[in-house]
Write a protein that holds these residues in place. Structure first.
Motif, PDB file in Angstrom:
ATOM      1  N   THR A  91       0.836   3.989  -2.936  1.00 54.82           N
ATOM      2  CA  THR A  91       0.176   5.244  -2.545  1.00 54.82           C
ATOM      3  C   THR A  91       1.110   6.446  -2.674  1.00 54.82           C
ATOM      4  O   THR A  91       0.714   7.497  -3.197  1.00 54.82           O
ATOM      5  CB  THR A  91      -0.343   5.140  -1.095  1.00 54.82           C
ATOM      6  OG1 THR A  91      -1.255   4.051  -0.991  1.00 54.82           O
ATOM      7  CG2 THR A  91      -1.057   6.423  -0.693  1.00 54.82           C
TER       8      THR A  91
ATOM      9  N   SER B  63       0.834  -1.209   0.000  1.00 55.15           N
ATOM     10  CA  SER B  63       0.000   0.000   0.000  1.00 55.15           C
ATOM     11  C   SER B  63       0.863   1.250   0.000  1.00 55.15           C
ATOM     12  O   SER B  63       0.573   2.221  -0.713  1.00 55.15           O
ATOM     13  CB  SER B  63      -0.931   0.004   1.218  1.00 55.15           C
ATOM     14  OG  SER B  63      -1.944  -0.964   1.070  1.00 55.15           O
TER      15      SER B  63
ATOM     16  N   VAL C 168      -6.787   6.251  -2.530  1.00 56.50           N
ATOM     17  CA  VAL C 168      -5.902   5.185  -3.022  1.00 56.50           C
ATOM     18  C   VAL C 168      -5.728   4.103  -1.956  1.00 56.50           C
ATOM     19  O   VAL C 168      -5.712   2.910  -2.272  1.00 56.50           O
ATOM     20  CB  VAL C 168      -4.533   5.779  -3.428  1.00 56.50           C
ATOM     21  CG1 VAL C 168      -3.572   4.677  -3.842  1.00 56.50           C
ATOM     22  CG2 VAL C 168      -4.707   6.784  -4.557  1.00 56.50           C
ATOM     23  N   TRP C 169      -5.606   4.515  -0.696  1.00 60.23           N
ATOM     24  CA  TRP C 169      -5.372   3.524   0.371  1.00 60.23           C
ATOM     25  C   TRP C 169      -6.545   2.557   0.483  1.00 60.23           C
ATOM     26  O   TRP C 169      -6.362   1.369   0.746  1.00 60.23           O
ATOM     27  CB  TRP C 169      -5.164   4.252   1.697  1.00 60.23           C
ATOM     28  CG  TRP C 169      -4.625   3.398   2.790  1.00 60.23           C
ATOM     29  CD1 TRP C 169      -5.346   2.665   3.690  1.00 60.23           C
ATOM     30  CD2 TRP C 169      -3.247   3.171   3.103  1.00 60.23           C
ATOM     31  NE1 TRP C 169      -4.503   2.004   4.545  1.00 60.23           N
ATOM     32  CE2 TRP C 169      -3.212   2.295   4.208  1.00 60.23           C
ATOM     33  CE3 TRP C 169      -2.044   3.632   2.559  1.00 60.23           C
ATOM     34  CZ2 TRP C 169      -2.022   1.868   4.777  1.00 60.23           C
ATOM     35  CZ3 TRP C 169      -0.855   3.208   3.123  1.00 60.23           C
ATOM     36  CH2 TRP C 169      -0.849   2.338   4.210  1.00 60.23           C
TER      37      TRP C 169
ATOM     38  N   ILE D 162      -4.812  10.210  -0.630  1.00 61.76           N
ATOM     39  CA  ILE D 162      -4.325   9.141   0.255  1.00 61.76           C
ATOM     40  C   ILE D 162      -5.476   8.241   0.686  1.00 61.76           C
ATOM     41  O   ILE D 162      -5.382   7.009   0.631  1.00 61.76           O
ATOM     42  CB  ILE D 162      -3.621   9.764   1.480  1.00 61.76           C
ATOM     43  CG1 ILE D 162      -2.298  10.410   1.060  1.00 61.76           C
ATOM     44  CG2 ILE D 162      -3.367   8.703   2.548  1.00 61.76           C
ATOM     45  CD1 ILE D 162      -1.624  11.193   2.172  1.00 61.76           C
TER      46      ILE D 162
ATOM     47  N   THR E 152      -2.461  -5.143  -1.913  1.00 69.71           N
ATOM     48  CA  THR E 152      -2.486  -4.024  -0.964  1.00 69.71           C
ATOM     49  C   THR E 152      -3.328  -4.430   0.253  1.00 69.71           C
ATOM     50  O   THR E 152      -3.884  -5.534   0.293  1.00 69.71           O
ATOM     51  CB  THR E 152      -3.086  -2.779  -1.641  1.00 69.71           C
ATOM     52  OG1 THR E 152      -4.370  -3.128  -2.167  1.00 69.71           O
ATOM     53  CG2 THR E 152      -2.196  -2.296  -2.765  1.00 69.71           C
TER      54      THR E 152
ATOM     55  N   VAL F  35       0.331   9.655  -5.156  1.00 71.24           N
ATOM     56  CA  VAL F  35       0.003  10.967  -4.591  1.00 71.24           C
ATOM     57  C   VAL F  35       0.984  12.026  -5.081  1.00 71.24           C
ATOM     58  O   VAL F  35       0.577  13.128  -5.482  1.00 71.24           O
ATOM     59  CB  VAL F  35       0.005  10.885  -3.045  1.00 71.24           C
ATOM     60  CG1 VAL F  35      -0.131  12.283  -2.439  1.00 71.24           C
ATOM     61  CG2 VAL F  35      -1.136  10.000  -2.555  1.00 71.24           C
TER      62      VAL F  35
ATOM     63  N   ASP G 206      -8.676   1.836  -1.962  1.00 64.86           N
ATOM     64  CA  ASP G 206      -9.123   1.315  -3.260  1.00 64.86           C
ATOM     65  C   ASP G 206      -9.123  -0.211  -3.264  1.00 64.86           C
ATOM     66  O   ASP G 206      -8.127  -0.852  -2.954  1.00 64.86           O
ATOM     67  CB  ASP G 206      -8.199   1.820  -4.375  1.00 64.86           C
ATOM     68  CG  ASP G 206      -8.564   1.193  -5.706  1.00 64.86           C
ATOM     69  OD1 ASP G 206      -9.664   1.474  -6.202  1.00 64.86           O
ATOM     70  OD2 ASP G 206      -7.755   0.398  -6.227  1.00 64.86           O
TER      71      ASP G 206
END
Length: 272
Positions: free
Chosen positions: A73, A69, A200-201, A197, A218, A77, A203
């Motif tokens: 990430t 992750s 995406v974290w 963040i 992830t 970002v 997702d």
């Protein structure tokens, strides 16, 4: 008196929607499997904190998921913030109809999700399917519209005189971008970065299709694989322990960054 009633009503409204689910997850992650299966709100009759979290760390793929992750990430970002700021500068300063049309399309990308099948086909044709690089490139393109949408309004509110004065002093376009635009855009870029963040974290959809194998999983995928592996007899205590560990980094980010996020949102509202 009216303010007290308002905050009391809001607190009572939040209890069943926020506090009860959080308490349910926390307290059941401390119980043995038999007690956690009841999904009760009471304290554990037998505490099994070390056992539950030890199993998650040992067999739940948590550490691998945490590293993966972070590995996807951070570059997503950074790339989205920098590229989005540069694109917002172009959209905010240009009067070209083509660029305005492109800005409209980028705004639509926030609302309309990309089709997953052509994305997988394209990554396979480029030999980028299944790995982190293909996922990072895909997510960078899909999330670029968020920062562009937030930052373009800021750029339009800035006076051109600052850029013209820097150019007269001999600054090149990249120097104007780095030394003038980026510091001015810092509040909105910070807000956009925090949104990215979280996005995406958490997702799961894209990660499920674009990342293959447990070695590339992830944290959301690790949680899914861990829960699916015990589907016949779902151990809620272990699932809840994994959920808590998965959300812990985001909670830390929120605690550290909440003041700056609120400040950025307030500044954005004033500029809007």
């Amino acid at each position: 008196m009216r303010a007290v009633l308002k905050y009391t009503a809001l607190t009572l409204f939040a209890i069943p929607w926020v506090l009860v689910p959080v308490w349910l997850v926390v307290v059941n992650s401390f119980k043995p499997a038999g007690e956690a299966a009841e999904l009760g709100l009471g304290l554990p009759r037998t505490w099994a904190i070390a056992e539950n979290y030890g199993i998650v760390l040992d067999r739940g793929g948590y550490l691998t998921g945490l590293v993966n992750s972070l590995k996807v990430t951070v570059p997503i970002v950074v790339a989205v913030v920098l590229l989005g700021a540069a694109a917002a500068w172009a959209f905010g300063r240009s009067r070209s109809r083509w660029l305005q049309a492109a800005y409209f399309v980028m705004g639509l990308s926030i609302l309309l999700p990309p089709s997953i099948i052509p994305t997988v086909y394209l990554l396979r044709a480029l030999s980028l399917d299944g790995g982190s690089l293909g996922y990072v490139l895909t997510m960078t393109g899909c999330r670029l519209g968020i920062v562009i949408f937030l930052a373009t309004g800021f750029v339009r509110a800035f006076p051109r005189d600052l850029e013209d004065a820097a150019a007269i002093d001999g600054a090149s376009r990249p120097q104007v971008f780095v030394r003038i635009l980026l510091p001015l855009l810092r509040p909105v870029l910070f807000v956009g970065g925090v949104i990215l963040i979280i996005n995406v974290w958490n997702d799961f959809f894209f990660a499920l299709f674009l990342l293959q194998g447990s070695a590339n999983a992830t944290l959301p995928l690790s949680l899914f694989q861990f829960a699916s592996g015990t589907l016949q007899s779902l151990n809620w205590n272990l699932v809840f322990a994994h959920v808590l560990l998965t959300t812990l980094p985001l909670v830390a980010v929120y605690v550290v960054a909440q003041k700056r996020v609120l400040a950025g949102l307030t500044e954005g509202a004033l500029k809007g």
